[in-house]
Design an enzyme around this catalytic site. Structure first.
Site, PDB file in Angstrom:
ATOM      1  N   ARG A  99      36.699 -38.593  29.430  1.00  0.00           N
ATOM      2  CA  ARG A  99      37.322 -39.253  28.091  1.00  0.00           C
ATOM      3  C   ARG A  99      39.270 -38.982  28.432  1.00  0.00           C
ATOM      4  O   ARG A  99      39.786 -38.976  27.801  1.00  0.00           O
ATOM      5  CB  ARG A  99      37.224 -38.553  26.894  1.00  0.00           C
ATOM      6  CG  ARG A  99      35.680 -38.437  26.595  1.00  0.00           C
ATOM      7  CD  ARG A  99      35.576 -38.247  24.893  1.00  0.00           C
ATOM      8  NE  ARG A  99      34.162 -38.622  24.463  1.00  0.00           N
ATOM      9  CZ  ARG A  99      33.161 -37.807  24.706  1.00  0.00           C
ATOM     10  NH1 ARG A  99      33.135 -36.704  25.196  1.00  0.00           N
ATOM     11  NH2 ARG A  99      32.106 -38.511  24.114  1.00  0.00           N
ATOM     12  N   GLU A 211      51.625 -55.201  23.975  1.00  0.00           N
ATOM     13  CA  GLU A 211      51.616 -56.907  24.131  1.00  0.00           C
ATOM     14  C   GLU A 211      51.363 -57.604  22.695  1.00  0.00           C
ATOM     15  O   GLU A 211      50.409 -58.283  22.757  1.00  0.00           O
ATOM     16  CB  GLU A 211      50.584 -57.170  25.190  1.00  0.00           C
ATOM     17  CG  GLU A 211      51.012 -58.492  25.699  1.00  0.00           C
ATOM     18  CD  GLU A 211      50.136 -58.723  26.822  1.00  0.00           C
ATOM     19  OE1 GLU A 211      49.528 -60.024  26.899  1.00  0.00           O
ATOM     20  OE2 GLU A 211      50.017 -57.977  27.820  1.00  0.00           O
ATOM     21  N   HIS A 222      51.197 -66.395  34.784  1.00  0.00           N
ATOM     22  CA  HIS A 222      50.086 -65.663  35.208  1.00  0.00           C
ATOM     23  C   HIS A 222      48.777 -66.338  34.512  1.00  0.00           C
ATOM     24  O   HIS A 222      47.832 -66.189  34.823  1.00  0.00           O
ATOM     25  CB  HIS A 222      50.193 -64.222  34.433  1.00  0.00           C
ATOM     26  CG  HIS A 222      51.007 -63.298  35.371  1.00  0.00           C
ATOM     27  ND1 HIS A 222      52.327 -63.572  35.620  1.00  0.00           N
ATOM     28  CD2 HIS A 222      50.357 -62.305  35.910  1.00  0.00           C
ATOM     29  CE1 HIS A 222      52.654 -62.434  36.202  1.00  0.00           C
ATOM     30  NE2 HIS A 222      51.839 -61.615  36.576  1.00  0.00           N
TER      31      HIS A 222
END
Length: 326
Positions: A99, A211, A222
Site C-alpha cells: 500500500r 489533470e 500526445h
C-alpha cells in the site's frame, strides 16, 4: 514533489534508512548505476529488461516478487534509476507495494528529466495502450543530474528534446525559439535550459495536480502521438516516445490551424522545425483507421469525438477542443 539537482543530493535522503533498494534496467545498470555509486553505496538492486514493451503488469509482478524476496517492509525506499519506463513503472510499483513505500526518481534520459519523472504520474501499459493503468503518486524527491546525458545515444537525446519543444509551444515562446535552435543543431541542452523546461511543467502541474483543467495543456501532441507510438511498436521500426510525440505535434498543429486561431505562419514554422529535427524517425503512413483504433482507448475521447489540446499561438494553448471523427 521536490526536484533537486545533482547526485550529491541523494545521500541526505537515504541517511539512516536501512532498506534501500535500487531499480534499474539492463542499460542503466551498466552505464548509470556506477555513476550513482560514486555518491552512495549500492547493495540491493533489481534490474528489468529495457524498452517500452516491458512496461507491463508482468514486469510489475517481477519487481513486487523481488521486493518480497528481499524482505522489503513498508519502511523500504525504492530508488528508480532510468528513463521514463523505469520511473513510470517503478513509481507505480512503489506506490502499490504494501500500500505504498517511499521512492525516489533519478531520471537518466533527457525526456525523463524534463517530463516523465516530473508531475507525480505513474503507470503501465496494457496491451499496446499507453499508461492505461496507473495512479498519481509523488516521489519523496526527483533528482536531476545532466551527467547522465553523456551516457545517451544521440537518438535518445534528440527524442527527449521533443518534450522541451512542447513546453515552449504550450507556454513560453522564448523557450520554443531557444530549444528549436538547439534541436536543429543537434546539441544537448544545458542544465539551465533543462531547469527552465522543468519549471514550465512544474508550474502547470502545481496549478492542477490531477489533470482536471490546466494540466491538460501538457497533452499537446500526445493524443495522436500515443497512437503513432502504439502503432509503431507493431512494426520493425518502433519509435521512441519523444519521436512519436514530435510527429503527434505535427498532426495536432494541423488540427490547431483548422480549429483554433493558430496562424499559417506559426503553423508552418512549427512543422518546418519538427519535420527537420525528426526526419529520420518519420513514422510509417499508418492509415487513419489504425490510429483511430488506438485513440478509441484515449481517456479524452467520447462516443464520436476526442478533446484535444491545441495551439492558439506559439506559447499559448487551449485544452478541451472537441474534434469530431467525421
Amino acid at each position: 514533489m521536490p526536484v533537486s539537482f545533482g547526485l550529491n543530493t541523494l545521500k541526505p535522503l537515504i541517511d539512516g534508512r536501512k532498506e534501500v533498494i535500487f531499480l534499474c534496467d539492463e542499460n542503466t545498470a551498466i552505464h548509470c548505476l556506477p555513476l550513482v555509486s560514486g555518491f552512495i553505496p549500492i547493495a540491493k538492486t533489481i534490474s528489468i529488461h529495457v524498452g517500452e514493451q516491458n512496461k507491463t503488469i508482468e514486469t510489475c509482478n517481477l519487481i513486487w516478487a523481488e521486493l518480497l524476496k528481499q524482505q522489503a517492509t513498508r519502511n523500504a525506499i525504492l530508488i528508480c534509476i532510468g528513463g521514463g519506463v523505469v520511473t513510470d513503472l517503478g513509481g507505480f510499483c512503489a506506490a502499490t507495494f504494501k500500500r505504498g513505500i517511499d521512492f525516489v526518481l533519478v531520471p537518466t534520459s533527457l525526456l525523463g528529466m524534463v517530463d516523465a519523472a516530473i508531475g507525480g504520474k505513474t503507470g503501465i501499459n496494457v496491451g499496446n495502450i499507453k499508461n492505461s493503468v496507473g495512479l498519481f503518486a509523488n516521489p519523496i524527491a526527483t533528482i536531476v543530474d545532466d551527467i547522465f546525458l553523456n551516457t545517451l545515444p544521440q537518438r535518445e537525446a534528440i527524442a527527449g528534446m521533443a518534450e522541451m519543444l512542447k513546453h515552449g509551444l504550450i507556454a513560453d515562446v522564448d523557450h520554443w525559439h531557444e530549444m528549436s535552435t538547439l534541436a536543429l543543431q543537434k546539441k544537448l541542452p544545458t542544465m539551465e535550459q533543462i531547469q527552465a523546461s522543468i519549471h514550465i511543467k512544474e508550474t502547470i502541474v502545481a496549478a492542477d495536480p490531477t489533470e482536471q483543467g490546466q494540466r491538460k495543456l501538457l497533452n499537446f501532441g500526445h493524443t495522436i502521438g500515443h497512437a503513432i507510438e502504439a502503432a509503431s511498436l507493431q512494426t520493425n521500426k518502433p519509435l521512441l516516445h519523444g519521436e512519436a510525440v514530435a510527429w503527434g505535434m505535427v498532426a495536432e498543429t494541423a488540427l490547431s490551424l483548422k480549429h483554433t486561431s493558430l496562424s499559417k505562419q506559426e503553423a508552418s514554422e512549427i512543422v518546418k522545425v519538427l519535420t527537420k529535427v525528426y526526419v529520420e524517425s518519420k513514422p510509417d503512413n499508418f492509415d487513419e483507421y489504425t490510429l483511430l483504433g488506438y485513440m478509441q482507448n484515449d481517456k479524452k475521447r467520447s462516443e464520436d469525438s476526442t478533446n484535444f489540446t491545441l495551439l492558439q499561438a506559439i506559447g499559448n494553448c487551449v485544452w478541451d477542443v472537441e474534434v469530431a471523427y467525421k
